[in-house]
Each structure stands twice: as C-alpha cells, then as structure tokens.
Design a protein around this motif. Structure first.
Motif, PDB file in Angstrom:
ATOM      1  N   ALA A  90       0.671  -1.336   0.183  1.00  0.00           N
ATOM      2  CA  ALA A  90      -0.091  -0.154   0.120  1.00  0.00           C
ATOM      3  C   ALA A  90       0.877   1.148   0.040  1.00  0.00           C
ATOM      4  O   ALA A  90       0.500   2.212  -0.648  1.00  0.00           O
ATOM      5  CB  ALA A  90      -0.731  -0.153   1.279  1.00  0.00           C
ATOM      6  N   ASP A 140       2.497   1.542  -3.268  1.00  0.00           N
ATOM      7  CA  ASP A 140       1.590   1.912  -4.354  1.00  0.00           C
ATOM      8  C   ASP A 140       1.105   3.533  -4.528  1.00  0.00           C
ATOM      9  O   ASP A 140       1.115   4.028  -5.303  1.00  0.00           O
ATOM     10  CB  ASP A 140       0.198   0.979  -4.085  1.00  0.00           C
ATOM     11  CG  ASP A 140       0.460  -0.151  -4.780  1.00  0.00           C
ATOM     12  OD1 ASP A 140       1.440  -0.681  -5.420  1.00  0.00           O
ATOM     13  OD2 ASP A 140      -0.499  -1.000  -4.451  1.00  0.00           O
ATOM     14  N   TYR A 141       0.934   3.797  -3.132  1.00  0.00           N
ATOM     15  CA  TYR A 141       0.763   5.420  -2.866  1.00  0.00           C
ATOM     16  C   TYR A 141       1.899   6.172  -3.472  1.00  0.00           C
ATOM     17  O   TYR A 141       1.519   7.326  -4.177  1.00  0.00           O
ATOM     18  CB  TYR A 141       0.543   5.712  -1.265  1.00  0.00           C
ATOM     19  CG  TYR A 141       0.416   7.139  -1.107  1.00  0.00           C
ATOM     20  CD1 TYR A 141      -0.783   7.920  -1.119  1.00  0.00           C
ATOM     21  CD2 TYR A 141       1.633   8.029  -1.052  1.00  0.00           C
ATOM     22  CE1 TYR A 141      -0.950   9.288  -0.909  1.00  0.00           C
ATOM     23  CE2 TYR A 141       1.597   9.293  -0.785  1.00  0.00           C
ATOM     24  CZ  TYR A 141       0.199   9.874  -0.853  1.00  0.00           C
ATOM     25  OH  TYR A 141       0.038  11.158  -0.636  1.00  0.00           O
ATOM     26  N   PHE A 185      -8.300   6.092  -4.945  1.00  0.00           N
ATOM     27  CA  PHE A 185      -8.068   4.914  -4.210  1.00  0.00           C
ATOM     28  C   PHE A 185      -8.790   3.687  -4.858  1.00  0.00           C
ATOM     29  O   PHE A 185      -9.857   3.878  -5.240  1.00  0.00           O
ATOM     30  CB  PHE A 185      -8.522   4.853  -2.950  1.00  0.00           C
ATOM     31  CG  PHE A 185      -8.465   3.736  -2.136  1.00  0.00           C
ATOM     32  CD1 PHE A 185      -7.161   3.064  -1.631  1.00  0.00           C
ATOM     33  CD2 PHE A 185      -9.619   3.002  -1.903  1.00  0.00           C
ATOM     34  CE1 PHE A 185      -7.039   1.852  -1.052  1.00  0.00           C
ATOM     35  CE2 PHE A 185      -9.423   1.839  -1.060  1.00  0.00           C
ATOM     36  CZ  PHE A 185      -8.116   1.338  -0.702  1.00  0.00           C
ATOM     37  N   ASN A 241      -8.784  -0.619  -4.228  1.00  0.00           N
ATOM     38  CA  ASN A 241      -8.104  -1.617  -3.488  1.00  0.00           C
ATOM     39  C   ASN A 241      -7.828  -2.954  -4.377  1.00  0.00           C
ATOM     40  O   ASN A 241      -8.675  -3.342  -4.999  1.00  0.00           O
ATOM     41  CB  ASN A 241      -9.055  -1.964  -2.548  1.00  0.00           C
ATOM     42  CG  ASN A 241      -8.652  -2.718  -1.262  1.00  0.00           C
ATOM     43  OD1 ASN A 241      -8.063  -3.790  -1.487  1.00  0.00           O
ATOM     44  ND2 ASN A 241      -9.082  -2.426  -0.023  1.00  0.00           N
ATOM     45  N   TYR A 271      -5.128  -3.547   3.324  1.00  0.00           N
ATOM     46  CA  TYR A 271      -4.667  -2.460   2.531  1.00  0.00           C
ATOM     47  C   TYR A 271      -5.444  -1.263   2.668  1.00  0.00           C
ATOM     48  O   TYR A 271      -4.636  -0.133   2.497  1.00  0.00           O
ATOM     49  CB  TYR A 271      -5.056  -3.038   1.025  1.00  0.00           C
ATOM     50  CG  TYR A 271      -4.233  -2.464  -0.156  1.00  0.00           C
ATOM     51  CD1 TYR A 271      -3.024  -2.822  -0.406  1.00  0.00           C
ATOM     52  CD2 TYR A 271      -5.008  -1.169  -0.880  1.00  0.00           C
ATOM     53  CE1 TYR A 271      -2.474  -1.981  -1.486  1.00  0.00           C
ATOM     54  CE2 TYR A 271      -4.494  -0.657  -1.857  1.00  0.00           C
ATOM     55  CZ  TYR A 271      -3.188  -0.927  -2.188  1.00  0.00           C
ATOM     56  OH  TYR A 271      -2.804  -0.179  -3.295  1.00  0.00           O
ATOM     57  N   ARG A 272      -6.769  -1.323   2.786  1.00  0.00           N
ATOM     58  CA  ARG A 272      -7.508  -0.033   3.135  1.00  0.00           C
ATOM     59  C   ARG A 272      -6.826   0.658   4.205  1.00  0.00           C
ATOM     60  O   ARG A 272      -6.707   2.062   4.269  1.00  0.00           O
ATOM     61  CB  ARG A 272      -8.943  -0.468   3.331  1.00  0.00           C
ATOM     62  CG  ARG A 272      -9.808   0.949   3.546  1.00  0.00           C
ATOM     63  CD  ARG A 272      -9.680   2.016   2.512  1.00  0.00           C
ATOM     64  NE  ARG A 272     -10.513   3.210   2.754  1.00  0.00           N
ATOM     65  CZ  ARG A 272     -10.261   4.348   2.117  1.00  0.00           C
ATOM     66  NH1 ARG A 272      -9.172   4.507   1.405  1.00  0.00           N
ATOM     67  NH2 ARG A 272     -11.014   5.429   2.476  1.00  0.00           N
ATOM     68  N   TRP A 303      -3.745   2.466   3.370  1.00  0.00           N
ATOM     69  CA  TRP A 303      -3.670   3.428   2.453  1.00  0.00           C
ATOM     70  C   TRP A 303      -4.107   4.839   3.309  1.00  0.00           C
ATOM     71  O   TRP A 303      -3.673   5.673   3.088  1.00  0.00           O
ATOM     72  CB  TRP A 303      -4.732   3.064   1.367  1.00  0.00           C
ATOM     73  CG  TRP A 303      -4.872   4.185   0.368  1.00  0.00           C
ATOM     74  CD1 TRP A 303      -5.828   5.449   0.312  1.00  0.00           C
ATOM     75  CD2 TRP A 303      -4.039   4.282  -0.895  1.00  0.00           C
ATOM     76  NE1 TRP A 303      -5.205   5.988  -0.863  1.00  0.00           N
ATOM     77  CE2 TRP A 303      -4.242   5.386  -1.704  1.00  0.00           C
ATOM     78  CE3 TRP A 303      -3.225   3.428  -1.569  1.00  0.00           C
ATOM     79  CZ2 TRP A 303      -3.737   5.722  -2.852  1.00  0.00           C
ATOM     80  CZ3 TRP A 303      -2.816   3.592  -2.694  1.00  0.00           C
ATOM     81  CH2 TRP A 303      -2.893   4.965  -3.375  1.00  0.00           C
ATOM     82  N   THR A 311      -1.337   6.188   5.224  1.00  0.00           N
ATOM     83  CA  THR A 311      -0.320   6.935   4.180  1.00  0.00           C
ATOM     84  C   THR A 311      -0.713   8.177   3.906  1.00  0.00           C
ATOM     85  O   THR A 311       0.185   9.228   3.706  1.00  0.00           O
ATOM     86  CB  THR A 311      -0.021   5.870   2.933  1.00  0.00           C
ATOM     87  OG1 THR A 311       0.495   4.649   3.507  1.00  0.00           O
ATOM     88  CG2 THR A 311       0.999   6.369   2.082  1.00  0.00           C
ATOM     89  N   VAL A 312      -2.152   8.416   3.520  1.00  0.00           N
ATOM     90  CA  VAL A 312      -2.642   9.755   2.851  1.00  0.00           C
ATOM     91  C   VAL A 312      -2.402  10.526   4.289  1.00  0.00           C
ATOM     92  O   VAL A 312      -2.005  11.713   4.221  1.00  0.00           O
ATOM     93  CB  VAL A 312      -4.038   9.632   2.594  1.00  0.00           C
ATOM     94  CG1 VAL A 312      -4.538  10.940   2.337  1.00  0.00           C
ATOM     95  CG2 VAL A 312      -4.127   8.817   1.165  1.00  0.00           C
TER      96      VAL A 312
END
Length: 205
Positions: free
Chosen positions: A13, A16-17, A27, A29, A43-44, A47, A50-51
């Motif tokens: 994740a 990917d970000y 976003f 998934n 994963y969610r 994410w 990370t945001v």
C-alpha cells in the motif's frame, strides 16, 4: 503468521501510494472482499494511514494558506475517524474468526486488541519507508544520512519485536490463553451530540 501477511500488504500500500505520491489520487483496492477480505481491510487501513501521514506533512508548512489549513485539518479529522473505523472492522474480523474458541480458565486479556497492534505495525511501516528515504537522500549531508540510518536500524528492530508480539498474541487467542474484548473508541469530537460546539451550532441554526 498474521504479520507476514500484514507486513507484505502494508508495504504494498505504501509503495502503491508513492507511485503518484498525491493525497488526492483516487483509491483502488487490489483485494476483493469476497476472496481476500482481511487483505482488503489491511490494504485500506494502510492507505488511510499513508494519506494521513502526508496530510500531516502538508499542514506543517509555515506558508500554508489559513483557509487551506482549515480544510486540511477537517480532512485529518475525517481520516482519523476512518482509521478508527478500519481498526474496528479488522477487530470484528478477528472476533468472528475466533468466536468458537473457549478461553482457558486462567486466560487473560491483552492491553490492546490484535487490530490496534496491527495499527502500530502500519504506522511503523510508514516510519521505516520515510526514514529509509532520508538515509539514502542524495542531497543530504553524510551526518544526516548516518543519523537516519541509525534510526532506521532501530525501527527495523522494533518491527521484528512488534511482529513477534502480534503473532504471539494471535497464537495465544487461538489456544485460549488470551481472549479478545473489544471496546469501541467512542470518539466524541466528530459527533454532533457529544461535541458541545457542534451541538450548540446545530441548535442555533
């Protein structure tokens, strides 16, 4: 071990970000809820973390426009609520997974639930990613890179210890030596009835 899965997904994740490295990017998934439900949740969760990590960087800009800062503060509040919700979804998964386990007579409760421990692992993944960036930053001084490398070494050691503790907790729950008891966070600041400022605004409108 659960942390093998969680570590892999958290790192994916974060990677990917950073392909776009944009807090406003859409976003998607990669894990299907019908096939990889836990992976989907993890994963969610990563994410969202990370945001929010990058929200926190942006809002510390001393030149940020006050209007933009207020908007961002509310986005951070919303992100915090999402983070909490995801932790509770993950704990609900574990509660269902181990609902038929009968705790031993001398079973004890842990100081935190499996999902809140995984929350710490998610944040640690972000710390490791960004500390590694700093340890290898080409425009940084040698002293800076050396200091960051020492911090990175500690973070990596911390991850080993945390993964071992989480896996042990899951094993103990499976064996009936620990039992889960999850309390909802009951956050008050986003609730129109529990936050007195919001409550008074609604009454006066």
């Amino acid at each position: 071990m659960i942390t093998h899965t969680a570590k892999r997904i958290f790192e994916r994740a974060v990677d990917d970000y950073h392909i776009k490295n944009d807090v406003d990017q859409p976003f998607k998934n990669p894990f299907d809820t019908d096939v990889d439900f836990l992976e989907h949740l993890l994963y969610r969760k990563a994410w969202i973390d990370t945001v929010q990590w990058h929200y926190e960087d942006i809002i510390r800009d001393p030149q940020i426009d006050p209007v933009a800062a207020l908007k961002l503060k509310r986005q951070i509040d919303s992100s915090n609520q999402e983070r909490t919700d995801m932790v509770e979804y993950i704990d609900s998964y574990f509660l269902k997974e181990y609902k038929d386990i009968e705790p031993n007579d001398n079973a004890t409760i842990n100081t935190e639930s499996p999902a809140w421990a995984l929350d710490r692992l998610s944040i640690l993944t972000l710390k490791i990613y960004h500390m590694e960036e700093e340890a290898n930053r080409q425009d940084a001084s040698d002293d800076h890179k050396e200091a960051c490398q020492k911090k990175l070494d500690i973070l990596l050691e911390q991850r080993v210890d945390l993964c071992a503790a989480i896996d042990t907790l899951i094993i103990d729950i499976r064996n009936g030596d620990k039992y889960m008891k999850v309390y909802k966070q009951m956050k008050m600041y986003n609730d129109d009835e529990l936050n007195p400022v919001l409550r008074n605004q609604n009454r006066n409108s």
